[in-house]
Motif scaffolding. Structure first.
Motif, PDB file in Angstrom:
ATOM      1  N   ARG A 234       0.825  -1.206   0.000  1.00  0.00           N
ATOM      2  CA  ARG A 234       0.000   0.000   0.000  1.00  0.00           C
ATOM      3  C   ARG A 234       0.860   1.257   0.000  1.00  0.00           C
ATOM      4  O   ARG A 234       0.556   2.228  -0.686  1.00  0.00           O
ATOM      5  CB  ARG A 234      -0.941  -0.010   1.209  1.00  0.00           C
ATOM      6  N   SER A 235       1.941   1.233   0.769  1.00  0.00           N
ATOM      7  CA  SER A 235       2.838   2.391   0.816  1.00  0.00           C
ATOM      8  C   SER A 235       3.521   2.610  -0.523  1.00  0.00           C
ATOM      9  O   SER A 235       3.746   3.747  -0.939  1.00  0.00           O
ATOM     10  CB  SER A 235       3.885   2.205   1.918  1.00  0.00           C
ATOM     11  N   GLY A 236       3.862   1.510  -1.219  1.00  0.00           N
ATOM     12  CA  GLY A 236       4.460   1.646  -2.541  1.00  0.00           C
ATOM     13  C   GLY A 236       3.518   2.330  -3.515  1.00  0.00           C
ATOM     14  O   GLY A 236       3.923   3.203  -4.292  1.00  0.00           O
ATOM     15  N   ALA A 237       2.241   1.952  -3.467  1.00  0.00           N
ATOM     16  CA  ALA A 237       1.241   2.576  -4.341  1.00  0.00           C
ATOM     17  C   ALA A 237       1.084   4.055  -4.011  1.00  0.00           C
ATOM     18  O   ALA A 237       1.068   4.906  -4.908  1.00  0.00           O
ATOM     19  CB  ALA A 237      -0.088   1.846  -4.191  1.00  0.00           C
ATOM     20  N   ALA A 238       0.976   4.368  -2.721  1.00  0.00           N
ATOM     21  CA  ALA A 238       0.806   5.764  -2.307  1.00  0.00           C
ATOM     22  C   ALA A 238       2.032   6.599  -2.646  1.00  0.00           C
ATOM     23  O   ALA A 238       1.915   7.768  -3.072  1.00  0.00           O
ATOM     24  CB  ALA A 238       0.523   5.828  -0.803  1.00  0.00           C
ATOM     25  N   ALA A 239       3.223   6.018  -2.484  1.00  0.00           N
ATOM     26  CA  ALA A 239       4.456   6.739  -2.793  1.00  0.00           C
ATOM     27  C   ALA A 239       4.546   7.054  -4.276  1.00  0.00           C
ATOM     28  O   ALA A 239       4.997   8.141  -4.672  1.00  0.00           O
ATOM     29  CB  ALA A 239       5.662   5.927  -2.347  1.00  0.00           C
ATOM     30  N   LEU A 240       4.125   6.120  -5.119  1.00  0.00           N
ATOM     31  CA  LEU A 240       4.125   6.368  -6.556  1.00  0.00           C
ATOM     32  C   LEU A 240       3.230   7.556  -6.905  1.00  0.00           C
ATOM     33  O   LEU A 240       3.639   8.451  -7.665  1.00  0.00           O
ATOM     34  CB  LEU A 240       3.637   5.133  -7.310  1.00  0.00           C
ATOM     35  N   LEU A 241       2.034   7.577  -6.369  1.00  0.00           N
ATOM     36  CA  LEU A 241       1.105   8.670  -6.680  1.00  0.00           C
ATOM     37  C   LEU A 241       1.655  10.008  -6.200  1.00  0.00           C
ATOM     38  O   LEU A 241       1.495  11.027  -6.887  1.00  0.00           O
ATOM     39  CB  LEU A 241      -0.258   8.386  -6.039  1.00  0.00           C
ATOM     40  N   GLU A 242       2.304  10.010  -5.043  1.00  0.00           N
ATOM     41  CA  GLU A 242       2.907  11.249  -4.559  1.00  0.00           C
ATOM     42  C   GLU A 242       4.040  11.694  -5.470  1.00  0.00           C
ATOM     43  O   GLU A 242       4.169  12.889  -5.787  1.00  0.00           O
ATOM     44  CB  GLU A 242       3.411  11.071  -3.131  1.00  0.00           C
TER      45      GLU A 242
END
Length: 341
Positions: A234-242
């Motif tokens: 989940r953090s990987g997905a959120a980091a990508l969007l950021e």
């Protein structure tokens, strides 16, 4: 049947070593050698004593034995988390090397806290471990002092340092990240973003970020395409969007963990973005999931199992006074190219 007859007899005694000696028709000294120096006993005698031990249910008093031999045959190991399979592989390698020589592991999780690590080290020393293995090279000053005075082998792993407490076995996180960043540049990417872990008390993630920055500086690219997060999908997905929110022109993403890279893949699937058409993607670890992703992940292969196995062999050699004297053992890494970049 009377239930009382099924209950264990509290007055029954555990068999003693003298009982084993009598039942196997050997001396007490022979039983002791079978338990502590099996190579000094003939195969027939050893098997007869072992069979008698199993049949009578004898449990050796390892505490008493360690007081005599000054060896507990236990090695303490501290890892940052028990939920990450990468550390499990290293622990498996360490266990395999030690168990074959009659040693057992005492394991603790620091939860990425150097204070907790110090507590675990104190507990292990109090239990007379024969050696201690630590993850990383960042420790409390008290931990350094405790281990320098302990008088037994101390191994640090999962990174390298020029000034280990005793011996360090691992690879350069800095160089692994630097080389992967340069690899992406050689593939034609010019705007490489970086998704990394939290750096506090974690010299491994700090080294990876510094390696990325060193490569970016040498390439003359922007060094502000960095997002830090926890290591999970989940953090990987959120980091990508950021990252893309601030730098939508990013043409490659280097995730400093395959778990983060997998989160990127899952988010791209939700967004209907094709990899590597939208951007190239690389990870670091070559974990089990890396080759199973769609597309398969370009990543850095680390010597996870061999690291533990090598430390185990080095510990046994040290305890038997057969050490090579090496204090910095670099096992290296390998860039694995797949279709994500």
């Amino acid at each position: 049947m009377d239930n009382k007859s099924q209950m264990p007899n509290p007055s029954s005694k555990q068999p003693r070593m003298s009982d084993i000696a009598e039942a196997a028709n050997v001396s007490l000294a022979t039983v002791s050698r079978v338990l502590n120096l099996p190579d000094k006993v003939s195969e027939d005698t050893r098997l007869r004593v072992i069979e008698t031990i199993k049949r009578l249910g004898y449990v050796p008093d390892m505490v008493a034995g360690s007081l005599v031999s000054r060896r507990s045959h236990v090695v303490g190991v501290v890892i940052p988390t028990i939920t990450n399979s990468l550390f499990a592989e290293t622990t498996d390698g360490l266990t395999s090397a030690l168990e074959s020589e009659g040693y057992q592991l005492m394991m603790g999780s620091s939860r990425y806290s150097t204070e907790k690590e110090a507590e675990l080290v104190r507990a292990m020393i109090s239990r007379r471990v024969d050696a201690v293995v630590l993850t990383g090279t960042t420790h409390e000053p008290a931990t350094h002092e405790l281990l320098r005075r302990a008088g037994f082998p101390v191994f640090e792993m999962w990174n390298l340092t020029e000034n280990p407490i005793d011996t360090v076995v691992g690879f350069s996180n800095f160089e692994a990240a630097r080389q992967m960043t340069l690899f992406l540049a050689r593939k034609g990417y010019r705007k490489i973003g970086y998704l990394g872990g939290l750096t506090e008390n974690n010299d491994r993630t700090q080294g990876r970020e510094e390696g990325y920055l060193a490569a970016i500086s040498a390439l003359g690219q922007q060094s502000n395409r960095i997002v830090r997060s926890e290591f999970d999908f989940r953090s990987g997905a959120a980091a990508l969007l950021e990252l893309l929110r601030h730098h939508p022109d990013t043409d490659a993403v280097f995730a400093a963990s395959d778990v983060l890279a997998a989160g990127v893949v899952f988010e791209c699937q939700r967004q209907a973005w094709e990899i590597p058409d939208r951007f190239g993607l690389a990870g670091l670890d070559d974990s089990i999931i890396a080759s199973e992703l769609n597309p398969p992940l370009t990543t850095v292969r680390l010597p996870r199992y061999e690291m533990g196995a090598r430390i185990g062999r080095e510990i046994i050699a040290r305890l038997r006074d057969h050490s090579s004297g090496e204090r910095i053992i670099d096992l290296g890494f390998e860039i694995i190219e797949r279709s994500s970049a």
